[in-house]
Design a protein around this motif. Structure first.
Motif, PDB file in Angstrom:
ATOM      1  N   ASN A   1       0.820  -1.215   0.000  1.00 26.26           N
ATOM      2  CA  ASN A   1       0.000   0.000   0.000  1.00 26.26           C
ATOM      3  C   ASN A   1       0.851   1.261   0.000  1.00 26.26           C
ATOM      4  O   ASN A   1       0.332   2.364  -0.188  1.00 26.26           O
ATOM      5  CB  ASN A   1      -0.922   0.002   1.225  1.00 26.26           C
ATOM      6  CG  ASN A   1      -2.039   1.007   1.110  1.00 26.26           C
ATOM      7  OD1 ASN A   1      -2.703   1.104   0.079  1.00 26.26           O
ATOM      8  ND2 ASN A   1      -2.272   1.773   2.165  1.00 26.26           N
TER       9      ASN A   1
ATOM     10  N   GLU B   1      -3.371  11.196   7.442  1.00 23.61           N
ATOM     11  CA  GLU B   1      -2.537  12.394   7.313  1.00 23.61           C
ATOM     12  C   GLU B   1      -2.757  13.341   8.484  1.00 23.61           C
ATOM     13  O   GLU B   1      -1.804  13.959   8.982  1.00 23.61           O
ATOM     14  CB  GLU B   1      -2.844  13.097   5.997  1.00 23.61           C
ATOM     15  CG  GLU B   1      -2.363  12.328   4.765  1.00 23.61           C
ATOM     16  CD  GLU B   1      -2.795  12.990   3.467  1.00 23.61           C
ATOM     17  OE1 GLU B   1      -3.550  13.995   3.544  1.00 23.61           O
ATOM     18  OE2 GLU B   1      -2.392  12.518   2.394  1.00 23.61           O
TER      19      GLU B   1
ATOM     20  N   SER C   1      -9.697   6.304   4.455  1.00 24.10           N
ATOM     21  CA  SER C   1      -9.471   7.692   4.040  1.00 24.10           C
ATOM     22  C   SER C   1      -8.045   8.123   4.379  1.00 24.10           C
ATOM     23  O   SER C   1      -7.601   8.008   5.529  1.00 24.10           O
ATOM     24  CB  SER C   1     -10.481   8.613   4.734  1.00 24.10           C
ATOM     25  OG  SER C   1     -10.201   9.964   4.440  1.00 24.10           O
ATOM     26  N   LYS C   2      -7.337   8.621   3.391  1.00 28.70           N
ATOM     27  CA  LYS C   2      -5.970   9.091   3.608  1.00 28.70           C
ATOM     28  C   LYS C   2      -5.942  10.357   4.463  1.00 28.70           C
ATOM     29  O   LYS C   2      -4.947  10.629   5.143  1.00 28.70           O
ATOM     30  CB  LYS C   2      -5.286   9.345   2.268  1.00 28.70           C
ATOM     31  CG  LYS C   2      -5.064   8.084   1.436  1.00 28.70           C
ATOM     32  CD  LYS C   2      -4.346   8.407   0.137  1.00 28.70           C
ATOM     33  CE  LYS C   2      -4.109   7.138  -0.674  1.00 28.70           C
ATOM     34  NZ  LYS C   2      -3.410   7.421  -1.961  1.00 28.70           N
TER      35      LYS C   2
ATOM     36  N   THR D   1      -5.676   2.403  11.633  1.00 29.86           N
ATOM     37  CA  THR D   1      -5.661   1.472  10.506  1.00 29.86           C
ATOM     38  C   THR D   1      -6.288   0.128  10.861  1.00 29.86           C
ATOM     39  O   THR D   1      -7.164  -0.369  10.143  1.00 29.86           O
ATOM     40  CB  THR D   1      -4.220   1.262  10.011  1.00 29.86           C
ATOM     41  OG1 THR D   1      -3.636   2.524   9.674  1.00 29.86           O
ATOM     42  CG2 THR D   1      -4.201   0.365   8.792  1.00 29.86           C
TER      43      THR D   1
END
Length: 238
Positions: free
Chosen positions: A98, A193, A188-189, A210
């Motif tokens: 990933n 972040e 969702s990144k 995660t």
């Protein structure tokens, strides 16, 4: 009028579902029911057309059969060991794939090769590789000084089951990677972040963000692999 329209819609829905229901009954329900019925008889492969009703005798015989209990114990051990190792490796490899690393697309494609090979072919390949006299595994270990002579991996009671577990892990870990990687792609990144900007350590981001978000994907992967491992036959037979 609305009641008539609702009835027509239900009738249309059932008419569309009818072919699929019929197919399921033919390929699933009927064989399962037939198998359950034959379990109460003395039917055999040598004479399948002539049999008599024996009630629960087959089940009582199984409960007194030591070989059956040993097989059950080995199957449960194989399932827990293989699925557990595959889950850990699947999460680790999925996390690696990933990441934005060079050649990620090639790695994703190559990781599926063991899973794409038929089980019978994979079993024969490993049978040759594990041969006590001519196998490449023993040759490499002898060259490295790990062993001084060839090991009959499939003839040692203490090793055979672990060898089967190892081969199954090699074959089916890509399946776990595929499902878990799909779950990672759905996270969702922005959430990760934001945690990174806030200074949350990497291990804490994994355990608190995660991993909880991956639970549905991991649950589906473990469920499918558990069902598949419990009915494993071809690998050990070959």
């Amino acid at each position: 009028m609305s009641r008539v329209l609702a009835q027509r819609r239900r009738l249309a829905a059932w008419s569309f579902l009818a072919p699929a229901i019929i197919v399921l009954l033919l390929v699933a329900a009927w064989p399962l029911g037939k198998t359950l019925y034959l379990s109460f008889t003395d039917a055999s492969f040598s004479n399948p057309d002539e049999y008599g009703f024996v009630a629960l005798r087959n089940y009582t015989d199984i409960l007194d059969d030591r070989l059956w209990w040993t097989s059950l114990k080995n199957t449960l051990f194989f399932t827990v060991a293989s699925v557990g190792i595959e889950t850990v490796l699947g999460i680790a490899i999925a996390l690696l794939l990933n990441q934005a690393i060079p050649g990620r697309g090639l790695l994703r494609a190559s990781i599926l090769i063991p899973w794409a090979i038929p089980v019978v072919v994979s079993a024969k390949i490993w049978e040759w590789m594990l041969h006590d006299q001519f196998g490449v595994i023993n040759a490499v270990l002898i060259q490295l000084g790990v062993i001084d002579r060839g090991v009959a991996w499939m003839a040692e009671p203490g090793l055979a089951l672990w060898v089967i577990v190892f081969i199954d892990v090699w074959i089916t870990t890509p399946f776990m990677v595929l499902l878990i990687l799909a779950g990672l792609q759905m996270i969702s990144k922005e959430v990760l972040e934001a945690a990174y900007v806030d200074g949350v350590p990497a291990w804490r981001r994994f355990t608190s963000i995660t991993l909880p978000l991956l639970r549905p994907a991991i649950g589906v992967a473990v469920l499918f692999r558990t069902l598949d491992a419990l009915r494993m036959f071809d690998l050990s037979y070959v």
